[in-house]
Design an enzyme around this catalytic site. Structure first.
Site, PDB file in Angstrom:
ATOM      1  CE1 TYR A  15      -3.589  -3.244   0.836  1.00  0.00           C
ATOM      2  CE2 TYR A  15      -1.965  -3.292   2.617  1.00  0.00           C
ATOM      3  CZ  TYR A  15      -3.417  -3.746   1.248  1.00  0.00           C
ATOM      4  OH  TYR A  15      -3.577  -4.379   1.247  1.00  0.00           O
ATOM      5  CE1 TYR A 143      -7.626  -6.911   2.138  1.00  0.00           C
ATOM      6  CE2 TYR A 143      -7.007  -8.258   4.396  1.00  0.00           C
ATOM      7  CZ  TYR A 143      -6.991  -7.237   3.106  1.00  0.00           C
ATOM      8  OH  TYR A 143      -5.389  -7.405   1.987  1.00  0.00           O
ATOM      9  CG  ASP A 248     -11.775 -14.284   6.384  1.00  0.00           C
ATOM     10  OD1 ASP A 248     -10.442 -14.719   7.603  1.00  0.00           O
ATOM     11  OD2 ASP A 248     -11.488 -12.863   6.019  1.00  0.00           O
ATOM     12  CE  LYS A 277      -4.569 -10.718   9.537  1.00  0.00           C
ATOM     13  NZ  LYS A 277      -3.750 -10.222   8.380  1.00  0.00           N
TER      14      LYS A 277
END
Length: 427
Positions: A15, A143, A248, A277
């Site tokens: 980003y 997201y 998710d 993660k």
């Protein structure tokens, strides 16, 4: 040319605009909650390196497990072969998850686990003879990763839809659940969002393979916490229409919200769950997509007869060994006390921000603390202050937030919350 100069001229960070890369710190070492920079400055990793280092960096038990695995089997393909770390990790995951979730597919990263889950849903529906069910529904503010199909179910405004308009598939979006965690759940289906949810799922039933969403806590889409009852109602409607439900839990899994998995806040079991993660304690990239036996066996009845996915590094023994060690560290349940203490302290420490100009909301759940600002936050400001404050924060959009490692002690947590309050006060 110094390492930082080479980085500035040649390395592309996430980003960023390579023509205007912004400040970057050179990390030389990491241990526990601390990052040591090139000049010897130590800063607290208040982001758990994008939410994964729940036990801290370089945890000796995880490091030892990886060293031991390197000495025997760093990698082998998972096609037609297996190994002890994969089997042991599967046992641990199935032991932690609700009973129905018992078919484990290993993946490379969180985004890939979402891609896998969506492929599973489509292939399952086709196997059931519902060949038109190839679409997905989700809620705004979500997201699910930066890979192609995952992007299609990220928030259509704050996500990347606008940039890829015309190329990215268009999915179906429900409003973000209006009832927040901690608020009273209204029985009125219009007020609680169930009426609109039910209408969409009924209208699009023949087109939808699954609904995918982050349970209770939306992460990178806005750090929003919504009422668990929404998931209870969603599960009912999905069952009525034969639509699969995908959770998710890449960001929320393994204790981040105070529960082992966020689904426990609602007592709802999805058909497929995505994990990543913190799975390896942040020591190496790894993820998993876990499905029910019904979904797995249904896919076996498809025209292909097999599930059509197989990454090169699927089931990597080194990553499996790290994940086993990380889950072993959670086995005694002590993390629950630590996360509860972090939650209590952050509520107290961040409460003054409610009186600051420009602060819209302050919210905390588990080891997640958020100060939502009215104005968009400049990440570079937090980066520049890191050396002075001794805390590395990375705000995004309107949010100044932290997801600290679970091992963070009270005095260090106070340093994190003080740095957050300083950013919220502004220049």
């Amino acid at each position: 040319m110094t390492p930082l100069e080479f980085d500035r001229d040649h390395l592309w960070h996430p980003y960023t605009n390579v023509a205007k890369p912004g400040p970057v710190h050179l990390v030389k070492e990491a241990e526990g909650i601390w990052l040591t920079l090139d000049d010897g400055t130590r800063v607290i990793d208040a982001m758990s390196s994008w939410w994964c280092t729940i036990h801290g960096h370089r945890h000796p038990q995880i490091v030892q497990a990886m060293h031991d695995q390197l000495d025997s089997l760093p990698h082998v393909m998972f096609g037609g072969l297996t190994h002890d770390p994969a089997v042991e990790l599967g046992k641990r995951l199935i032991g932690m998850l609700p009973d129905a979730l018992d078919r484990v597919f290993y993946c490379d990263s969180g985004s890939v686990s979402v891609e896998v889950a969506m492929k599973m849903a489509v292939q399952y529906q086709m196997a059931m003879g519902r060949t038109g069910r190839t679409g997905f529904a989700t809620i705004r503010g979500g997201y699910h990763g930066d890979t192609w199909k995952a992007m299609s179910v990220c928030d259509p405004v704050n996500g990347m839809h606008g940039l890829f308009r015309g190329a990215l598939g268009i999915e179906h979006f429900l409003p973000r659940p209006s009832v927040q965690m901690g608020q009273e759940w209204p029985d009125d289906p219009v007020l609680n969002g169930v009426a609109e949810m039910e209408a969409l799922l009924t209208e699009q039933a023949d087109n939808l393979a699954a609904v995918i969403l982050e349970p209770v806590v939306q992460g990178a889409g806005g750090m929003y916490f919504y009422h668990p009852q929404y998931l209870v109602e969603l599960r009912k409607r999905c069952d009525q229409q034969g639509i699969l439900l995908i959770f998710d839990e890449i960001a929320t899994g393994f204790g981040r919200t105070g529960k082992a998995f966020a689904l426990e806040h609602a007592g709802v079991v999805p058909d497929i769950i995505c994990l990543g993660k913190a799975l390896t304690g942040g020591h190496i990239s790894f993820a998993a997509t876990v499905a029910t036996k019904d979904v797995a066996y249904g896919i076996g009845e498809s025209e292909a007869g097999v599930f059509m996915h197989g990454p090169t590094f699927m089931g990597n023994p080194l990553a499996c060994a790290a994940a086993c060690a990380s889950l072993d560290l959670m086995a005694d349940g002590a993390w629950q006390t630590r996360v509860a203490q972090i939650e209590t302290q952050m509520r107290e420490d961040l409460e003054p921000a409610t009186d600051y100009d420009g602060v819209v909301d302050v919210r905390v759940v588990g080891a997640i603390g958020v100060i939502q600002m009215a104005e968009w936050q400049d990440t570079s400001i937090a980066h520049r202050k890191a050396r002075q404050s001794g805390v590395y924060l990375r705000p995004f959009a309107h949010n100044i937030y932290t997801m600290p490692p679970f091992i963070t002690e009270p005095e260090d947590l106070s340093r994190i919350t003080t740095a957050m309050l300083d950013l919220a006060k502004g220049p």
